[in-house]
Design an enzyme around this catalytic site. Structure first.
Site, PDB file in Angstrom:
ATOM      1  N   SER A 150      52.699  30.570  -1.082  1.00 16.72           N
ATOM      2  CA  SER A 150      53.570  30.234   0.042  1.00 16.72           C
ATOM      3  C   SER A 150      54.932  29.751  -0.452  1.00 16.72           C
ATOM      4  O   SER A 150      55.651  30.515  -1.086  1.00 16.72           O
ATOM      5  CB  SER A 150      52.869  29.194   0.928  1.00 16.72           C
ATOM      6  OG  SER A 150      53.519  29.061   2.174  1.00 16.72           O
ATOM      7  N   ASP A 226      46.846  35.741   8.401  1.00 13.41           N
ATOM      8  CA  ASP A 226      47.730  34.616   8.106  1.00 13.41           C
ATOM      9  C   ASP A 226      48.656  34.398   9.302  1.00 13.41           C
ATOM     10  O   ASP A 226      49.460  35.271   9.648  1.00 13.41           O
ATOM     11  CB  ASP A 226      48.533  34.937   6.854  1.00 13.41           C
ATOM     12  CG  ASP A 226      49.341  33.763   6.329  1.00 13.41           C
ATOM     13  OD1 ASP A 226      49.814  32.951   7.144  1.00 13.41           O
ATOM     14  OD2 ASP A 226      49.500  33.676   5.105  1.00 13.41           O
ATOM     15  N   HIS A 259      45.843  31.808   5.403  1.00  7.19           N
ATOM     16  CA  HIS A 259      46.828  31.208   4.497  1.00  7.19           C
ATOM     17  C   HIS A 259      46.214  30.132   3.593  1.00  7.19           C
ATOM     18  O   HIS A 259      46.936  29.491   2.835  1.00  7.19           O
ATOM     19  CB  HIS A 259      47.952  30.584   5.344  1.00  7.19           C
ATOM     20  CG  HIS A 259      49.241  30.351   4.608  1.00  7.19           C
ATOM     21  ND1 HIS A 259      50.060  31.371   4.183  1.00  7.19           N
ATOM     22  CD2 HIS A 259      49.861  29.196   4.234  1.00  7.19           C
ATOM     23  CE1 HIS A 259      51.126  30.871   3.583  1.00  7.19           C
ATOM     24  NE2 HIS A 259      51.037  29.549   3.596  1.00  7.19           N
TER      25      HIS A 259
END
Length: 285
Positions: A150, A226, A259
């Protein structure tokens, strides 16, 4: 004289040592904590290195506790390094929002007050921490690779793109591919660097590739479930930029994954093995 390093904890794991360490950082003006896994090895051996840069709200502990990398690193003889995401402390500025301030350093050297004094994660990751690790751990700095998740995926991509030739391979899990084109990036880069969007380009992977930077080998995994994919991560934009630049990239969509570290841990061993193939080559490609 070697820089002082405090051992916070060490544990035997997968035949090697998983440690957490602390030191006084010149770059950030604060104490910084990081974790290092050193696999079992013959005395005097220098081992290749895989860096992992973490995401928003995280510390070194998230991947250390949940990343499931140690067995693969032990198998392939790779040191795994996990720094913190930002400076922390009572005298360090913060913000109530989770995506700005402590835990959300975006791996930049801030230029705007009140962030400029401490938020110097670019200098810390690119210069200070590698030098410190070279003093204290059995690592071969000629064989480095980098990955991240991320915000840390953004960090891994941009650190590697700015430091041509340092890393033999680069991978990322759900990276923020273009901070210039998403709300997280607009907030962070605007706050840390000011309104001049041209100054943001050196912290945007897509912009760096557009401007001519290249990676020797790139692997990206992105979950299709996600919730941040479309608004924040801009994976399709990264694919387009790589194609336009003629830069080879293996960017994969993994069906049904989100995620979280459930996703990361599922593909971590594959990423470690992929990096190992590049790290064990006789010279950088």
């Amino acid at each position: 004289m070697a820089t002082a390093l405090e051992t916070v904890e060490e544990h035997r794991s997968q035949g090697g040592i998983q440690g957490v360490y602390r030191h006084a950082s010149v770059s950030t003006g604060t104490d910084m904590t990081f974790s290092v896994f050193v696999p079992e090895h013959e005395e005097g051996t220098k081992l290749p290195v895989l860096w992992f840069l973490s995401g928003l709200t995280c510390t070194h502990a998230n991947v250390t506790d949940k990343g499931e990398f140690r067995a693969a690193c032990a198998e392939h003889g790779i040191v795994f390094i996990a720094p913190d995401t930002s400076p922390r402390g009572e005298n360090v500025p913060d913000n109530e929002a989770y995506d700005f301030g402590q835990g959300a350093g975006f791996y930049v050297d801030a230029t705007q007050d009140p962030w400029a004094e401490h938020f110097r994660m670019r200098s810390y990751i690119e210069q200070e921490l590698p030098e410190l690790l070279g003093e204290h751990f059995p690592i071969d700095m000629e064989r480095q690779s980098i990955t991240g998740h991320s915000m840390g995926g953004h960090g891994a991509l941009t650190v590697a793109l700015r430091n041509t030739g340092r890393f033999r391979s680069v991978s990322a899990f759900s990276p923020i591919a273009s901070p210039l084109a998403c709300p997280w990036g607009e907030k962070a880069l605007g706050g840390y660097l000011g309104a001049d969007r041209q100054a943001w380009r050196e912290y945007d992977a897509c912009a760096l590739i557009e401007d001519g930077a290249r990676l020797p080998a790139l692997l990206v995994d992105q979950g299709t479930a996600d919730g941040f994919l479309e608004e924040q991560l801009k994976t399709e934009l990264l694919i387009e930029i790589c194609e336009n630049a003629g830069m080879p990239a293996n960017i994969r969509f993994q069906d049904g994954y989100d995620h979280s570290y459930y996703f990361i841990s599922t593909f971590m061993a594959e990423h470690v093995a992929w990096h190992a193939r590049h790290l064990k080559q006789s010279g950088a490609e």
